[in-house]
Design an enzyme around this catalytic site. Structure first.
Site, PDB file in Angstrom:
ATOM      1  N   CYS A 283       0.421  -2.701  -8.455  1.00 24.86           N
ATOM      2  CA  CYS A 283      -0.343  -3.723  -7.514  1.00 24.86           C
ATOM      3  C   CYS A 283      -0.638  -5.154  -8.333  1.00 24.86           C
ATOM      4  CB  CYS A 283      -1.737  -3.352  -7.375  1.00 24.86           C
ATOM      5  SG  CYS A 283      -1.702  -1.641  -6.340  1.00 24.86           S
TER       6      CYS A 283
HETATM    7  P1  NAD Z   1       4.420   3.894  -2.698  1.00 26.22           P
HETATM    8  O1  NAD Z   1       5.678   3.120  -3.078  1.00 26.22           O
HETATM    9  O2  NAD Z   1       3.990   5.183  -3.714  1.00 26.22           O
HETATM   10  O3  NAD Z   1       4.779   4.618  -1.267  1.00 26.22           O
HETATM   11  C1  NAD Z   1       5.184   3.896  -0.338  1.00 26.22           C
HETATM   12  C2  NAD Z   1       5.883   4.985   0.660  1.00 26.22           C
HETATM   13  O4  NAD Z   1       6.204   4.829   1.894  1.00 26.22           O
HETATM   14  C3  NAD Z   1       7.127   5.708  -0.024  1.00 26.22           C
HETATM   15  O5  NAD Z   1       6.805   7.328  -0.106  1.00 26.22           O
HETATM   16  C4  NAD Z   1       8.073   5.252   1.186  1.00 26.22           C
HETATM   17  O6  NAD Z   1       9.065   6.340   1.005  1.00 26.22           O
HETATM   18  C5  NAD Z   1       7.267   5.184   2.300  1.00 26.22           C
HETATM   19  N1  NAD Z   1       8.122   4.581   3.384  1.00 26.22           N
HETATM   20  C6  NAD Z   1       8.747   3.214   3.352  1.00 26.22           C
HETATM   21  N2  NAD Z   1       9.056   2.915   4.523  1.00 26.22           N
HETATM   22  C7  NAD Z   1       8.729   3.739   5.315  1.00 26.22           C
HETATM   23  C8  NAD Z   1       8.688   4.205   6.841  1.00 26.22           C
HETATM   24  N3  NAD Z   1       9.556   2.962   7.502  1.00 26.22           N
HETATM   25  N4  NAD Z   1       8.379   4.860   7.335  1.00 26.22           N
HETATM   26  C9  NAD Z   1       7.663   5.953   6.622  1.00 26.22           C
HETATM   27  N5  NAD Z   1       7.467   5.785   5.348  1.00 26.22           N
HETATM   28  C10 NAD Z   1       7.939   4.849   4.545  1.00 26.22           C
HETATM   29  O7  NAD Z   1       3.325   2.669  -2.152  1.00 26.22           O
HETATM   30  P2  NAD Z   1       1.889   2.949  -2.770  1.00 26.22           P
HETATM   31  O8  NAD Z   1       1.655   2.716  -4.163  1.00 26.22           O
HETATM   32  O9  NAD Z   1       1.259   4.199  -2.087  1.00 26.22           O
HETATM   33  O10 NAD Z   1       1.249   1.609  -2.048  1.00 26.22           O
HETATM   34  C11 NAD Z   1       1.328   1.482  -0.677  1.00 26.22           C
HETATM   35  C12 NAD Z   1       0.569   0.096  -0.253  1.00 26.22           C
HETATM   36  O11 NAD Z   1      -0.865   0.064  -0.790  1.00 26.22           O
HETATM   37  C13 NAD Z   1       1.122  -1.089  -0.943  1.00 26.22           C
HETATM   38  O12 NAD Z   1       0.704  -2.374   0.018  1.00 26.22           O
HETATM   39  C14 NAD Z   1       0.226  -1.383  -2.189  1.00 26.22           C
HETATM   40  O13 NAD Z   1       0.249  -2.865  -2.607  1.00 26.22           O
HETATM   41  C15 NAD Z   1      -1.086  -1.005  -1.638  1.00 26.22           C
HETATM   42  N6  NAD Z   1      -2.091  -0.483  -2.808  1.00 26.22           N
HETATM   43  C16 NAD Z   1      -1.635   0.418  -3.706  1.00 26.22           C
HETATM   44  C17 NAD Z   1      -2.750   0.831  -4.423  1.00 26.22           C
HETATM   45  C18 NAD Z   1      -1.948   1.708  -5.788  1.00 26.22           C
HETATM   46  O14 NAD Z   1      -2.971   2.014  -6.611  1.00 26.22           O
HETATM   47  N7  NAD Z   1      -0.761   2.353  -5.737  1.00 26.22           N
HETATM   48  C19 NAD Z   1      -3.921   0.572  -4.433  1.00 26.22           C
HETATM   49  C20 NAD Z   1      -4.245  -0.278  -3.427  1.00 26.22           C
HETATM   50  C21 NAD Z   1      -3.278  -0.580  -2.563  1.00 26.22           C
END
Ligand code: NAD
Length: 440
Positions: A283
């Protein structure tokens, strides 16, 4: 049926009838944890991902990522959790859809919205076929204006329907921290509901009705900005204390004493004042870069945020400068690495501070022996050729040891007789023959 049976039946129905039917697009850290936690709160959850492997694992109750307590939640509530690659099934069997796909950085630092756009398009296609109202909630971190100017038009275009009338739209940023994400879900400091239309706001308020924290209602753009401002502030706070730590180190002052001293000021607070080798993760780095490039586009120069990023780039290299005081020529020396995850209790290595450190050690031709309790599989994809040890003890057999992640199990090691350069302030390592910390 007698009265007692009727009461029992009603009571039983209240207990087992799900509160809401939720679909979640993207089963990464945020989507999977959000889904599992909402299932615990008696909602029915359908998880969607394009990654078939992840879906197969979730169906078996196996989390594709490591996160404290997630495995227990997936198993305990598996009857309320469905997983699929099929948007059709997800949107049609739910009342609301959370978008939780990734929003990574492009090469130039700007935000890559391709996953969010594709998801919006797919949801739009399903909304076209769906009878009745449906709520779309953005949980992915997106820049101010994205929900209204990019996601809304895509949903309207592909559904042929009108936002605020045929379907609802809201922005509900996520603040969970990897490692303590499940706890963070159930004990948030606040919940932000950015909404386009009042019906969407009311549905989300109902979904979060059992939470005792403040629930803040805002515009869509304010909700988006709250997420970026939070991350920028926290990252800046760490870079600030690292800069103070670098000064303290020069004059032999314990920066942790300083942190305790300033942290008691209620206007400052002690959290995020542990100096070390800097921040990483999925992040802070990408969100600060996105904010900087976006700010430029709207004619602003975010000087403080840029400096926070700059300090963070230099901080891991400070550890190597200290190492070279003790071992000036690293060529052929064995350097033990304790910790590869960007923080403890996660297997996430995105932007881990171990990356620039190991890159530099390899440039200087050091031999590397590394260990991490959870993150070695992910790190191997980035650095397939370094040696990975099967235990932390094995790493101790090196010319010097670098502590890069503060895992609890590293506290148990016997550091006596060793040379340890510590990036994370592990008190137990101070027993080493030679011990130095990055800022202390
Ligand atoms: P991640 O990369 O772990 O997971 C994203 C998932 O989305 C993956 O499994 C991917 O295969 C899937 N995906 C991509 N395109 C897709 C589609 N068209 N249809 C269905 N699935 C699809 O990401 P994350 O860490 O979970 O983060 C997700 C969002 O949340 C980001 O915007 C991030 O900035 C935000 N966020 C993350 C955290 C954290 O600690 N990881 C905390 C707060 C906010």
């Amino acid at each position: 049926m007698n009265a007692e049976n009727l009461i029992f039946k009603l009571y039983f129905q209240i207990l087992i009838v799900p509160v809401m039917n939720i679909s979640i697009i993207g089963t990464g850290y945020v989507g999977l944890i959000t889904g599992a936690c909402f299932a615990k709160l008696r909602n029915n959850v359908v998880l969607v991902d394009i990654d078939k492997k992840k879906i197969e694992m979730i169906k078996k109750g196996i989390p594709p990522i490591y996160e404290t307590d997630l495995d227990k939640l997936l198993l305990t509530y598996k009857n309320r959790i469905n997983a699929t690659t099929n948007y059709d099934l997800a949107v049609h069997s739910s009342d609301l859809t959370f978008i939780c796909v990734g929003t990574p950085s492009k090469k130039n630092g700007s935000i890559d919205l391709s996953f969010v756009k594709k998801t919006s398009q797919e949801i739009g296609i399903q909304l076209k076929k769906k009878k009745g109202w449906h709520l779309v909630v953005i949980k992915s971190t997106v820049l101010p204006g994205t929900t209204e100017k990019i996601i809304l038009p895509l949903l309207e275009k592909f559904s042929g329907k009108k936002a605020g009338k045929d379907f609802g739209l809201a922005m509900n940023p996520e603040f969970l921290r990897e490692g303590t994400a499940v706890k963070d879900f159930f004990e948030p400091d606040r919940i932000i509901i950015g909404f386009y239309d009042k019906k969407s706001r009311d549905v989300l308020k109902k979904l979060y009705k059992d939470f005792s924290c403040p629930i803040i209602e805002t515009s869509l753009s304010a909700a988006e900005m709250i997420k970026y401002a939070s991350n920028a502030f926290l990252a800046t706070k760490i870079s600030f204390i690292n800069e103070i730590g670098n000064l303290c180190k020069k004059i032999n002052v314990d920066t942790y004493e300083v942190a305790d001293g300033i942290g008691l000021d209620r206007r400052i607070g002690r959290a995020f004042l542990d100096s070390g080798i800097g921040w990483g993760g999925s992040c802070f780095p990408k969100d600060l870069n996105a904010l900087i490039t976006w700010a430029k586009n709207i004619g602003e120069k975010p000087r403080i945020i840029k400096s926070a990023v700059e300090v963070n780039k230099q901080q891991p290299l400070k550890l190597l400068q200290i190492l070279k005081k003790h071992i000036p020529k690293l060529r052929g020396k064995t350097i033990g690495i304790l910790g590869l995850a960007f923080k403890p209790d996660t297997d996430d290595v995105r932007e881990s501070r171990a990356i620039p450190i190991i890159k530099q050690l390899l440039i200087e031709k050091a031999t590397i022996k590394a260990y991490d309790p959870k993150a070695m599989k992910n790190f191997k994809r980035l650095f397939p050729t370094i040696e990975y040890c099967s235990s932390a003890e094995e790493v101790l057999n090196s010319d010097a040891i670098l502590i890069l992640t503060k895992w609890d199990e590293f506290k148990e090691l016997d550091y006596s007789g060793k040379t340890v350069i510590d990036g994370r302030r592990l008190e137990e390592a101070k027993k080493a023959r030679i011990y130095e910390g990055v800022c202390w």
